[in-house]
Design a protein around this motif. Sequence first.
Motif: not given
Lengths: 62, 140
Positions: B29-33, B36-43
């Motif tokens: 789950x950590x790998x997936x989370x 996903x989070x990386x694809x949501x950040x622009x910073x």
Amino acid sequence: MIDHIGVHESLELHELLTFKSLCLTKSTVMQALVTDPALKELMQEDVTASIRHIEGLKRHLT
Amino acid sequence: MNGYIEKLTGMAPLTDQVIGTDLLMASKTAVRNYSFAITETANQEIRQTLMDQLEDAIDAHWKISKYMIEKGYYHPKDTKKQLEVDLRTAKTAMSIANNLKIPEEISSSGIFKYKLLLDNHIIKVTNSVYYFSVSYILTL
């Protein structure tokens, strides 16, 4: 830091922070129930890494 | 209380397997989370933090997988064997849930209250983690 990030970025960080906090708590508490030393060591490694990760996430949120 | 602990001790190998499985699920789950989070950040700085942590998560998953395979709890290359393990685990989980009543002195003691607190906290996290943690608490 928090002023320079978008709402969705901060939400993602919050979610990861909650997830990692839960993992850390579980790995800490459940170690007491484990009998196999190898598994215990894996869990201790998880505790150490989780603490480092949580610090890293917190740095972006505060 | 002691009887309960004895029951727990009697189930020690199972407890190791359950906790190992939970650790494996959490690492997946950590790998997936993180992905996903990386694809949501622009910073860029946040991205770097998450990418570093993703790499750690992938390494941790590999270590835990290897342990589970060596222990015979996890058979990624042998579907038939894995199904046997899964069915046995499901059967054990069901019989524990049906037979093991949590004694009053345990449910009113601090550790159980703490678990309930943890339980409330879990609701905020992903459904799969919540589901596995509940089955955990049942197994305990």
